[in-house]
Design a protein around this motif. Structure first.
Motif, short mmCIF file in Angstrom:
data_model
loop_
_atom_site.label_atom_id
_atom_site.label_comp_id
_atom_site.label_asym_id
_atom_site.label_seq_id
_atom_site.Cartn_x
_atom_site.Cartn_y
_atom_site.Cartn_z
N PRO A 5 -53.10 -11.56 49.06
CA PRO A 5 -54.40 -11.97 49.58
C PRO A 5 -54.76 -13.41 49.26
O PRO A 5 -55.83 -13.88 49.66
N GLN A 6 -53.86 -14.11 48.55
CA GLN A 6 -54.10 -15.54 48.26
C GLN A 6 -52.77 -16.26 48.23
O GLN A 6 -51.72 -15.65 48.11
N PRO A 7 -52.81 -17.59 48.36
CA PRO A 7 -51.56 -18.36 48.36
C PRO A 7 -50.72 -18.11 47.11
O PRO A 7 -51.24 -17.97 46.00
N GLY A 8 -49.42 -17.98 47.33
CA GLY A 8 -48.47 -17.77 46.25
C GLY A 8 -48.17 -16.31 45.94
O GLY A 8 -47.23 -16.00 45.24
N GLN A 42 -46.85 -12.61 46.85
CA GLN A 42 -45.96 -11.87 47.74
C GLN A 42 -46.43 -10.41 47.72
O GLN A 42 -46.07 -9.66 46.82
N PHE A 43 -47.24 -10.03 48.71
CA PHE A 43 -47.82 -8.69 48.73
C PHE A 43 -46.78 -7.69 49.23
O PHE A 43 -46.16 -7.89 50.26
N ARG A 44 -46.60 -6.61 48.49
CA ARG A 44 -45.64 -5.56 48.85
C ARG A 44 -46.41 -4.46 49.59
O ARG A 44 -47.16 -3.69 48.98
N ASP A 45 -46.22 -4.40 50.88
CA ASP A 45 -46.98 -3.54 51.78
C ASP A 45 -46.22 -2.23 52.02
O ASP A 45 -45.15 -2.23 52.63
N ILE A 46 -46.79 -1.12 51.56
CA ILE A 46 -46.14 0.18 51.71
C ILE A 46 -46.47 0.87 53.03
O ILE A 46 -45.92 1.94 53.32
N THR A 47 -47.32 0.28 53.86
CA THR A 47 -47.71 0.98 55.09
C THR A 47 -46.54 1.26 56.04
O THR A 47 -46.53 2.32 56.67
N PRO A 48 -45.53 0.38 56.15
CA PRO A 48 -44.38 0.77 56.99
C PRO A 48 -43.64 2.00 56.44
O PRO A 48 -43.19 2.85 57.20
N LYS A 93 -37.00 0.83 49.50
CA LYS A 93 -37.23 -0.62 49.47
C LYS A 93 -37.10 -1.24 50.86
O LYS A 93 -37.87 -2.13 51.22
N SER A 94 -36.17 -0.73 51.65
CA SER A 94 -35.96 -1.27 53.00
C SER A 94 -37.15 -1.01 53.91
O SER A 94 -37.29 -1.66 54.95
N GLN A 95 -38.01 -0.06 53.53
CA GLN A 95 -39.18 0.28 54.35
C GLN A 95 -40.45 -0.45 53.91
O GLN A 95 -41.51 -0.27 54.51
N ILE A 96 -40.36 -1.26 52.86
CA ILE A 96 -41.52 -1.98 52.33
C ILE A 96 -41.52 -3.40 52.86
O ILE A 96 -40.52 -4.10 52.78
N ARG A 97 -42.65 -3.79 53.41
CA ARG A 97 -42.79 -5.12 54.00
C ARG A 97 -43.38 -6.07 52.96
O ARG A 97 -44.30 -5.72 52.23
N THR A 98 -42.85 -7.30 52.92
CA THR A 98 -43.40 -8.34 52.07
C THR A 98 -44.24 -9.27 52.92
O THR A 98 -43.76 -9.79 53.93
#
Length: 188
Positions: A27-30, A32-38, A17-22
């Protein structure tokens, strides 16, 4: 595999979880995309993640790992390779070159369709489905239905992230799909 939802050990889950960027409002307002690329870009993070899935399924007597378009294509083949089993891509409509079977599922606004090659697997094959996250559960449920239509036994659905507030994990459990998730995030 039991039907009760399973989760990763707490220390591993916290590290992942600490490696996932929010990313807010994408892609739209409201949203919270959970980005696994980090997580994927961190050598230790990727190793911990893959080892977790491999250890989970090493004794499951799998024939295939199926990955959902598109992020399931990142981790699925690595896990399949490590388990010495085949990989099955479940793609968005129109992306596979051979004869396919398809399944349409509902989205919040509209619908989407995924496909699988008609000869991707056969009767009695044991398959795990992997993706980056479970949101509404529609894509994973469609994948499950496609694999079962070909005669496969879907052993479990696996994801890095569960977004339980969106109801997908509940939908999948009600559909009889055991789930394994590494970590979860509340909200959308």
């Amino acid at each position: 595999m039991s039907n009760a939802p399973a989760n990763a050990p707490a220390d591993v889950a916290q590290f992942v979880k600490s490696q996932i960027r929010t990313v807010s409002d994408w892609p739209q307002p409201g949203v919270q995309f959970r980005d696994i690329t980090p997580l994927l870009g961190n050598a230790k993070g990727l190793r911990v993640l893959i080892d977790l899935f491999v250890q989970r399924y090493i004794d499951a007597r799998l024939d295939y790992v199926a990955g959902l378009d598109a992020r399931g294509f990142i981790i699925g083949p690595i896990v399949a390779y490590e388990l010495n089993v085949g990989f099955i891509p479940i793609r968005k409509i129109g992306k596979l070159p051979y004869r396919t079977v398809s399944e349409t599922y509902k989205l919040e606004y509209g619908s989407a369709t995924v496909e699988i090659h008609e000869d991707a697997c056969g009767a009695g094959d044991r398959v795990v489905i992997v993706d980056d996250l479970i949101a509404t559960g529609g894509t994973m449920l469609a994948g499950k239905l496609l694999l079962e239509r070909l005669g496969a036994e879907v052993v479990e659905g696996a994801a890095i992230i569960d977004l339980p507030d969106l109801g997908g994990s509940k939908l999948l459990a009600e559909a009889g799909l055991p789930l394994f998730t590494v970590t979860s995030f509340g909200g959308h």
